[in-house]
Design a protein around this motif. Structure first.
Motif, PDB file in Angstrom:
ATOM      1  N   THR A  72       1.050  -1.290   0.052  1.00 48.58           N
ATOM      2  CA  THR A  72      -0.068   0.044  -0.082  1.00 48.58           C
ATOM      3  C   THR A  72       0.913   1.162   0.085  1.00 48.58           C
ATOM      4  O   THR A  72       0.437   2.333  -0.923  1.00 48.58           O
ATOM      5  N   SER A 141     -10.533   5.761   1.441  1.00 48.53           N
ATOM      6  CA  SER A 141      -9.997   5.028   0.243  1.00 48.53           C
ATOM      7  C   SER A 141      -8.630   5.288   0.000  1.00 48.53           C
ATOM      8  O   SER A 141      -8.480   6.326   0.310  1.00 48.53           O
ATOM      9  N   GLY A 222      -7.899   5.535   5.758  1.00 53.45           N
ATOM     10  CA  GLY A 222      -8.321   4.711   6.869  1.00 53.45           C
ATOM     11  C   GLY A 222      -7.204   3.779   7.375  1.00 53.45           C
ATOM     12  O   GLY A 222      -5.921   3.942   6.925  1.00 53.45           O
ATOM     13  N   SER A 223      -7.298   2.522   7.869  1.00 53.90           N
ATOM     14  CA  SER A 223      -6.347   1.792   8.484  1.00 53.90           C
ATOM     15  C   SER A 223      -6.546   0.298   8.343  1.00 53.90           C
ATOM     16  O   SER A 223      -6.384  -0.387   9.297  1.00 53.90           O
ATOM     17  N   VAL A 224      -7.175  -0.100   7.133  1.00 51.85           N
ATOM     18  CA  VAL A 224      -7.500  -1.512   6.991  1.00 51.85           C
ATOM     19  C   VAL A 224      -6.565  -2.278   6.555  1.00 51.85           C
ATOM     20  O   VAL A 224      -5.748  -1.924   5.767  1.00 51.85           O
ATOM     21  N   PRO A 225      -6.095  -3.334   7.334  1.00 49.72           N
ATOM     22  CA  PRO A 225      -4.636  -4.102   7.077  1.00 49.72           C
ATOM     23  C   PRO A 225      -4.792  -5.142   5.858  1.00 49.72           C
ATOM     24  O   PRO A 225      -4.596  -6.211   6.196  1.00 49.72           O
ATOM     25  N   ARG A 226      -5.039  -4.597   4.629  1.00 48.14           N
ATOM     26  CA  ARG A 226      -4.941  -5.799   3.632  1.00 48.14           C
ATOM     27  C   ARG A 226      -4.609  -4.986   2.546  1.00 48.14           C
ATOM     28  O   ARG A 226      -4.698  -3.665   2.586  1.00 48.14           O
ATOM     29  N   ASP A 233     -10.648   1.075  -2.282  1.00 51.24           N
ATOM     30  CA  ASP A 233     -10.495   0.483  -0.846  1.00 51.24           C
ATOM     31  C   ASP A 233     -10.083   1.313   0.014  1.00 51.24           C
ATOM     32  O   ASP A 233      -9.056   1.872  -0.271  1.00 51.24           O
ATOM     33  N   SER A 234     -10.080   0.887   1.366  1.00 55.81           N
ATOM     34  CA  SER A 234      -9.454   1.341   2.375  1.00 55.81           C
ATOM     35  C   SER A 234      -8.189   0.500   2.821  1.00 55.81           C
ATOM     36  O   SER A 234      -8.195  -0.733   2.663  1.00 55.81           O
ATOM     37  N   ALA A 235      -7.133   1.046   3.181  1.00 55.43           N
ATOM     38  CA  ALA A 235      -5.743   0.249   3.512  1.00 55.43           C
ATOM     39  C   ALA A 235      -4.871   1.074   4.330  1.00 55.43           C
ATOM     40  O   ALA A 235      -5.243   2.332   4.761  1.00 55.43           O
ATOM     41  N   ARG A 236      -3.830   0.587   4.791  1.00 55.16           N
ATOM     42  CA  ARG A 236      -2.908   1.152   5.618  1.00 55.16           C
ATOM     43  C   ARG A 236      -1.404   1.463   5.257  1.00 55.16           C
ATOM     44  O   ARG A 236      -1.069   0.082   4.369  1.00 55.16           O
ATOM     45  N   HIS A 241       0.665   1.600   9.844  1.00 59.25           N
ATOM     46  CA  HIS A 241       0.682   0.045  10.464  1.00 59.25           C
ATOM     47  C   HIS A 241       1.222   0.294  11.698  1.00 59.25           C
ATOM     48  O   HIS A 241       0.951  -0.347  12.869  1.00 59.25           O
TER      49      HIS A 241
END
Length: 283
Positions: A72, A141, A222-226, A233-236, A241
């Protein structure tokens, strides 16, 4: 022997020169020691906790993998530079090469850029959340984070490009005009290559700010760990992290391991930038 050399260096100098020289040496030594202490502490606390589980493709509460965050980080950094890089460079070219010198409009742009460069990142995060996440409906996102970071690093790239172009002697441009080259050819064949090391330094500084950013991304990406499948999509990132692991208070060791990877990434980027800058300079 070293003491003799120091005495020779200070011999015949004025007290003010000696005091200022000593102050410079002290400041340099304090900075160097502080830098080594920070790097040493991170390596000491984090290297021992690096493990294969931290680099698995899918994040779980058991492995706490940072690989999705690494991917990411690369995506967000590349996209933000892709947007802000050309805009900042071409704006800097306009301000130096095409705009009238002493123009009030140019002065206003410079003041605004310097003001924006000094705004805390959390303010950019709040703006990104209100405008991109809520008003435009992007939600938490990748695209919201990328656009927010692009706005944040734009003044930095613009100002460094401007200063780099100003450092190019006017004699280069005059020689190009004397040989019959036009304005556009002179800018892109003479001025821009000569200013490339300075422009590259600004891009590297912007990259470092993106890689280490947390506040602006927490409010936008955001901080979604994927690993994100698309821009909605949301990610970190790595920095987010690391913040998430340390703020929980249960995974401090893994947070230090993430800090090691982040430190190595920044050092690698700086080393690559120096090599590229040297090639431009030799050319």
């Amino acid at each position: 022997m070293a003491l003799v050399n120091i005495l020779r260096f200070f011999k015949g100098r004025k007290p003010m020169d000696i005091a200022l020289t000593a102050l410079v040496w002290i400041c340099a030594a304090v900075t160097f020691i502080a830098l080594l202490s920070i790097i040493g502490h991170i390596l000491y606390m984090g290297v021992g906790h690096l493990s294969p589980e931290l680099f698995e493709l899918v994040y779980t509460s058991d492995n706490l993998s940072m690989l999705p965050a690494i991917i990411t980080t690369i995506q967000i950094t590349g996209l933000a530079l892709l947007i802000a890089g050309p805009l900042g460079i071409f704006t800097g070219i306009y301000l130096v090469e095409y705009a009238s010198r002493g123009s009030k409009f140019v002065g206003l742009i410079r003041i605004m850029a310097e003001t924006l460069a000094g705004i805390p990142s959390i303010v950019y995060g709040l703006f990104g959340m209100l405008f991109f996440v809520i008003f435009l409906g992007f939600g938490f996102s990748i695209i919201a984070g990328v656009l927010t970071l692009s706005i944040m690093i734009l003044p930095l790239i613009m100002r460094t490009t401007e200063e780099a172009l100003k450092s190019v002697p006017d004699s280069y441009r005059e020689g190009s005009y004397g040989l019959g080259a036009g304005k556009l050819r002179t800018v892109f064949r003479i001025a821009l290559p000569s200013a490339a090391p300075g422009i590259l330094a600004g891009i590297i500084l912007a990259t470092g700010r993106i890689v280490g950013e947390t506040a602006a991304l927490l409010f936008t990406a955001g901080s979604v760990p994927r690993i994100p499948e698309n821009l909605s999509d949301s990610a970190r990132t790595l920095a987010v992290h690391m913040y998430a692991l340390s703020s929980e208070g249960l995974h401090t060791s893994q947070a230090y391991a993430t800090a090691v990877v982040l430190l190595v990434t920044v050092i690698f980027l700086n080393a690559v930038s120096r090599l590229i800058a040297k090639r431009f300079t030799k050319g």
